[in-house]
Design an enzyme around this catalytic site. Structure first.
Site, PDB file in Angstrom:
ATOM      1  N   ILE A   6       0.836  -1.197   0.000  1.00 16.12           N
ATOM      2  CA  ILE A   6       0.000   0.000   0.000  1.00 16.12           C
ATOM      3  C   ILE A   6       0.872   1.248   0.000  1.00 16.12           C
ATOM      4  O   ILE A   6       0.621   2.210  -0.733  1.00 16.12           O
ATOM      5  CB  ILE A   6      -0.947   0.001   1.221  1.00 16.12           C
ATOM      6  CG1 ILE A   6      -1.938  -1.156   1.116  1.00 16.12           C
ATOM      7  CG2 ILE A   6      -1.679   1.333   1.325  1.00 16.12           C
ATOM      8  CD1 ILE A   6      -2.866  -1.267   2.305  1.00 16.12           C
ATOM      9  N   ARG A   7       1.917   1.206   0.817  1.00 16.36           N
ATOM     10  CA  ARG A   7       2.852   2.334   0.866  1.00 16.36           C
ATOM     11  C   ARG A   7       3.507   2.541  -0.491  1.00 16.36           C
ATOM     12  O   ARG A   7       3.695   3.671  -0.936  1.00 16.36           O
ATOM     13  CB  ARG A   7       3.905   2.072   1.942  1.00 16.36           C
ATOM     14  CG  ARG A   7       4.926   3.182   2.087  1.00 16.36           C
ATOM     15  CD  ARG A   7       5.903   2.844   3.197  1.00 16.36           C
ATOM     16  NE  ARG A   7       6.960   3.827   3.297  1.00 16.36           N
ATOM     17  CZ  ARG A   7       7.975   3.737   4.152  1.00 16.36           C
ATOM     18  NH1 ARG A   7       8.038   2.709   4.991  1.00 16.36           N
ATOM     19  NH2 ARG A   7       8.905   4.659   4.190  1.00 16.36           N
TER      20      ARG A   7
ATOM     21  N   LEU B 186       0.972   4.211  -2.890  1.00 15.58           N
ATOM     22  CA  LEU B 186       0.826   5.630  -2.584  1.00 15.58           C
ATOM     23  C   LEU B 186       2.031   6.423  -3.065  1.00 15.58           C
ATOM     24  O   LEU B 186       1.898   7.537  -3.580  1.00 15.58           O
ATOM     25  CB  LEU B 186       0.638   5.820  -1.074  1.00 15.58           C
ATOM     26  CG  LEU B 186      -0.677   5.302  -0.484  1.00 15.58           C
ATOM     27  CD1 LEU B 186      -0.665   5.435   1.035  1.00 15.58           C
ATOM     28  CD2 LEU B 186      -1.864   6.065  -1.074  1.00 15.58           C
ATOM     29  N   SER B 187       3.218   5.828  -2.895  1.00 21.03           N
ATOM     30  CA  SER B 187       4.436   6.482  -3.361  1.00 21.03           C
ATOM     31  C   SER B 187       4.422   6.661  -4.872  1.00 21.03           C
ATOM     32  O   SER B 187       4.821   7.708  -5.392  1.00 21.03           O
ATOM     33  CB  SER B 187       5.659   5.659  -2.933  1.00 21.03           C
ATOM     34  OG  SER B 187       6.846   6.228  -3.431  1.00 21.03           O
TER      35      SER B 187
ATOM     36  N   CYS C 110      13.001  10.473   1.773  1.00 23.63           N
ATOM     37  CA  CYS C 110      12.407  11.617   2.471  1.00 23.63           C
ATOM     38  C   CYS C 110      13.438  12.456   3.221  1.00 23.63           C
ATOM     39  O   CYS C 110      13.226  13.652   3.436  1.00 23.63           O
ATOM     40  CB  CYS C 110      11.310  11.151   3.427  1.00 23.63           C
ATOM     41  SG  CYS C 110      11.848   9.965   4.673  1.00 23.63           S
TER      42      CYS C 110
END
Length: 310
Positions: free
Chosen positions: A2-3, A6-7, A234
């Site tokens: 999921i991450r 989204l990325s 990030c």
């Protein structure tokens, strides 16, 4: 996953900027990414730009032959937990946040794990790196005479154990539109050439970063599904910004010391001649530094291998 999804959406939806803010934010534009990639390939020829192929999902803001950088079959002969860090990343980052000795400006990117090939030729493991030229030299492979060691190793029956530990990684560097910095992807193989599972690849990620920085995702630049572990970008821009400021302080101090020496020798016009000197790290050197602090995330992957090909 999921991450990862989204990325991918964030990468797709974030608008591209072509305004350079490298010195103020540590971020780079697509054009600066290409510039830094060209410099990396020039200094370390085992790094290559991608070749044009129908298998690639092209992004139109980059040249077709410069979508991403790749180096193949980088050795990894032990697991991350077997690497003993000289300085933990938390300690290093704390040092960056405080006013300390500027001579240690690049100690973050120069700090290494105890590794068979982590020490630069002619250097010592605890020596601080205080110039980009020394940083480049630090990435070179130390020439070693391995014949005697190999014979002794085989005599002790260690070769089979070593083969079980032996892994290889294909490393990819792409441009992250959402963070405006390079992003690293790793794809691992065992000694027989079979792909590693994500769980196995995570064994070569430092325990401090496995749940914070590393993500399982498909390589976004290939149409075919290739599973990888990505290093989340990030924090990259912030680290680079801090590093830029530190480099500037070091070089200004050195220039001042040289100026004082010149004045003692009677060279009165030296200061005027030096006013236009840029004390910052050049943007084309970005990926050299980037690869050095990536080693703290993947300490067992021999990034120093970049000076030798297969």
């Amino acid at each position: 996953m999921i991450r990862s999804t989204l990325s991918s959406w964030r990468e797709y939806l974030t608008p591209i900027t072509h305004k350079s803010t490298f010195l103020t934010t540590g971020q780079i534009t697509p054009e600066e990414f290409v510039q830094a990639g060209d410099y990396l390939c020039h200094m370390f020829p085992t790094w290559k730009w991608n070749e044009e192929s129908s298998d690639i999902s092209y992004r139109d803001f980059l040249p077709k032959n410069k979508q991403f950088l790749i180096i193949r079959k980088v050795p990894c002969d032990k697991r991350a937990e077997q690497c003993v860090e000289v300085e933990g990343p938390d300690v290093i980052m704390k040092g960056f946040a405080e006013d300390g000795d500027e001579d240690d400006v690049l100690e973050y990117i120069g700090s290494e794990t105890e590794h068979v090939q982590s020490t630069p030729a002619g250097g010592t493991k605890d020596s601080s790196i205080d110039d980009i030229d020394e940083l480049i030299q630090d990435m070179e492979i130390k020439e070693e005479d391995e014949n005697d060691d190999t014979e002794e190793f085989n005599a002790k029956g260690g070769l089979a154990k070593d083969m079980a530990q032996e892994r290889y990684y294909d490393l990819y560097i792409a441009y992250s539109t959402s963070y405006r910095v390079p992003k690293m992807y790793i794809v691992g193989f065992n000694s027989n050439g079979s792909p590693l599972s994500p769980e196995q690849m995570f064994e070569d990620i430092s325990a401090d970063y496995r749940t914070k920085t590393a993500t399982i995702e498909k390589l976004p630049f290939y149409k075919n599904s290739v599973l990888s572990v990505s290093i989340h970008p990030c924090k990259h821009a912030n680290v680079m910004k801090i590093l830029l400021d530190k480099v500037r302080v070091v070089r200004q101090r050195r220039r001042k010391e040289l100026q004082e020496e010149q004045e003692l020798d009677g060279v009165g016009d030296w200061e005027d001649l030096q006013d236009d000197i840029d004390d910052s790290l050049r943007v084309d050197q970005y990926l050299i530094v980037f690869l050095k602090f990536i080693t703290s995330v993947t300490p067992s992957i021999q990034h120093d291998y970049t000076m030798e090909g297969w």
